[in-house]
Design a protein around this motif. Structure first.
Motif, PDB file in Angstrom:
ATOM      1  N   SER A  98      -2.622  -2.770  -5.719  1.00 17.68           N
ATOM      2  CA  SER A  98      -1.815  -2.360  -4.566  1.00 17.68           C
ATOM      3  C   SER A  98      -1.914  -0.852  -4.336  1.00 17.68           C
ATOM      4  O   SER A  98      -2.037  -0.399  -3.192  1.00 17.68           O
ATOM      5  CB  SER A  98      -0.347  -2.754  -4.766  1.00 17.68           C
ATOM      6  OG  SER A  98      -0.236  -4.147  -4.881  1.00 17.68           O
ATOM      7  N   ALA A  99      -1.861  -0.083  -5.417  1.00 17.69           N
ATOM      8  CA  ALA A  99      -1.989   1.380  -5.296  1.00 17.69           C
ATOM      9  C   ALA A  99      -3.367   1.742  -4.744  1.00 17.69           C
ATOM     10  O   ALA A  99      -3.489   2.632  -3.893  1.00 17.69           O
ATOM     11  CB  ALA A  99      -1.756   2.052  -6.646  1.00 17.69           C
ATOM     12  N   MET A 100      -4.398   1.064  -5.236  1.00 14.61           N
ATOM     13  CA  MET A 100      -5.754   1.341  -4.753  1.00 14.61           C
ATOM     14  C   MET A 100      -5.890   0.972  -3.273  1.00 14.61           C
ATOM     15  O   MET A 100      -6.541   1.694  -2.507  1.00 14.61           O
ATOM     16  CB  MET A 100      -6.780   0.569  -5.586  1.00 14.61           C
ATOM     17  CG  MET A 100      -6.959   1.099  -6.982  1.00 14.61           C
ATOM     18  SD  MET A 100      -7.621   2.770  -7.004  1.00 14.61           S
ATOM     19  CE  MET A 100      -9.253   2.506  -6.333  1.00 14.61           C
ATOM     20  N   ALA A 101      -5.284  -0.135  -2.863  1.00 14.19           N
ATOM     21  CA  ALA A 101      -5.333  -0.528  -1.455  1.00 14.19           C
ATOM     22  C   ALA A 101      -4.608   0.511  -0.593  1.00 14.19           C
ATOM     23  O   ALA A 101      -5.112   0.912   0.466  1.00 14.19           O
ATOM     24  CB  ALA A 101      -4.724  -1.913  -1.265  1.00 14.19           C
ATOM     25  N   ALA A 102      -3.448   0.966  -1.054  1.00 10.83           N
ATOM     26  CA  ALA A 102      -2.706   1.998  -0.318  1.00 10.83           C
ATOM     27  C   ALA A 102      -3.520   3.291  -0.251  1.00 10.83           C
ATOM     28  O   ALA A 102      -3.548   3.964   0.790  1.00 10.83           O
ATOM     29  CB  ALA A 102      -1.352   2.245  -0.986  1.00 10.83           C
ATOM     30  N   LEU A 103      -4.182   3.633  -1.335  1.00 11.29           N
ATOM     31  CA  LEU A 103      -5.019   4.827  -1.388  1.00 11.29           C
ATOM     32  C   LEU A 103      -6.151   4.727  -0.365  1.00 11.29           C
ATOM     33  O   LEU A 103      -6.389   5.651   0.419  1.00 11.29           O
ATOM     34  CB  LEU A 103      -5.572   4.996  -2.804  1.00 11.29           C
ATOM     35  CG  LEU A 103      -6.395   6.218  -3.117  1.00 11.29           C
ATOM     36  CD1 LEU A 103      -5.561   7.486  -2.990  1.00 11.29           C
ATOM     37  CD2 LEU A 103      -6.956   6.113  -4.538  1.00 11.29           C
ATOM     38  N   ALA A 104      -6.838   3.603  -0.362  1.00 10.99           N
ATOM     39  CA  ALA A 104      -7.961   3.410   0.562  1.00 10.99           C
ATOM     40  C   ALA A 104      -7.486   3.363   2.011  1.00 10.99           C
ATOM     41  O   ALA A 104      -8.065   4.025   2.888  1.00 10.99           O
ATOM     42  CB  ALA A 104      -8.723   2.133   0.207  1.00 10.99           C
ATOM     43  N   LEU A 105      -6.437   2.614   2.269  1.00 11.50           N
ATOM     44  CA  LEU A 105      -5.950   2.472   3.644  1.00 11.50           C
ATOM     45  C   LEU A 105      -5.398   3.790   4.194  1.00 11.50           C
ATOM     46  O   LEU A 105      -5.632   4.123   5.354  1.00 11.50           O
ATOM     47  CB  LEU A 105      -4.902   1.363   3.727  1.00 11.50           C
ATOM     48  CG  LEU A 105      -5.458  -0.053   3.512  1.00 11.50           C
ATOM     49  CD1 LEU A 105      -4.319  -1.049   3.363  1.00 11.50           C
ATOM     50  CD2 LEU A 105      -6.394  -0.444   4.651  1.00 11.50           C
TER      51      LEU A 105
END
Length: 168
Positions: free
Chosen positions: A49-56
């Motif tokens: 989830s953190a990685m998705a938030a980072l990418a988005l």
């Protein structure tokens, strides 16, 4: 050190930094703990989830624009989102070795190496952590990239060393 470059930044930059810090801190916990445990799964889902938030969140940051509002970092964000999906898909299918390799590479290349470039002079992280010596960022980048490459190549180097020790 001063946090003002981050605290004074746009909310999307603050969210990006928060997601990045969470990904940096949780990555080793998820990657190096015993797989299959409840703690591993929970930590892994939070890390994804953190990685998705980072990418988005990167798609709303255009300070390093090269092609219109986009940069090569936005391409990395697309690869990150795809890798996150692939990692989950392989875990659900029971292909744990592939799942682990995808996330190991994503952590070391997508978080650590890409994150090291935040130490370039002028970037918020550089201004926050190295306000008096911004050029030190180049040394930190080189050191971080070298360590990350060693960590990724460690299994291969270990095999080469064993092979040469047996035949040497």
């Amino acid at each position: 050190m001063t946090l003002s470059p981050i605290l004074d930044a746009a909310p999307v930059i603050q969210a990006h930094v928060a997601a990045g810090l969470l990904a940096i801190l949780l990555g080793p916990v998820a990657l190096y703990m015993r797989p299959g445990t409840k703690t591993h799964k929970i930590t892994g889902y939070v890390w994804v989830s953190a990685m998705a938030a980072l990418a988005l969140s990167s798609f709303a940051i255009h300070s390093f624009a090269v092609i219109g509002p986009f940069s090569p970092l936005h391409g990395l964000a697309l690869v990150t989102l795809w890798s996150l999906w692939e990692g989950v898909r392989h875990a659900r299918a029971g292909r744990i070795a592939v799942h682990r390799r995808i996330y190991m590479n994503l952590y070391w290349f997508g978080v650590i190496i890409a994150g090291m470039f935040n130490f370039l002079p002028g970037r918020a992280i550089n201004r926050a952590l190295l306000p008096d010596t911004p050029d030190t960022g180049f040394v930190l980048i080189a050191l971080g990239v070298a360590i990350a490459l060693l960590m990724v190549l460690r299994p291969t180097l270990r095999k080469l060393w064993r092979t040469s020790a047996l035949h040497g």
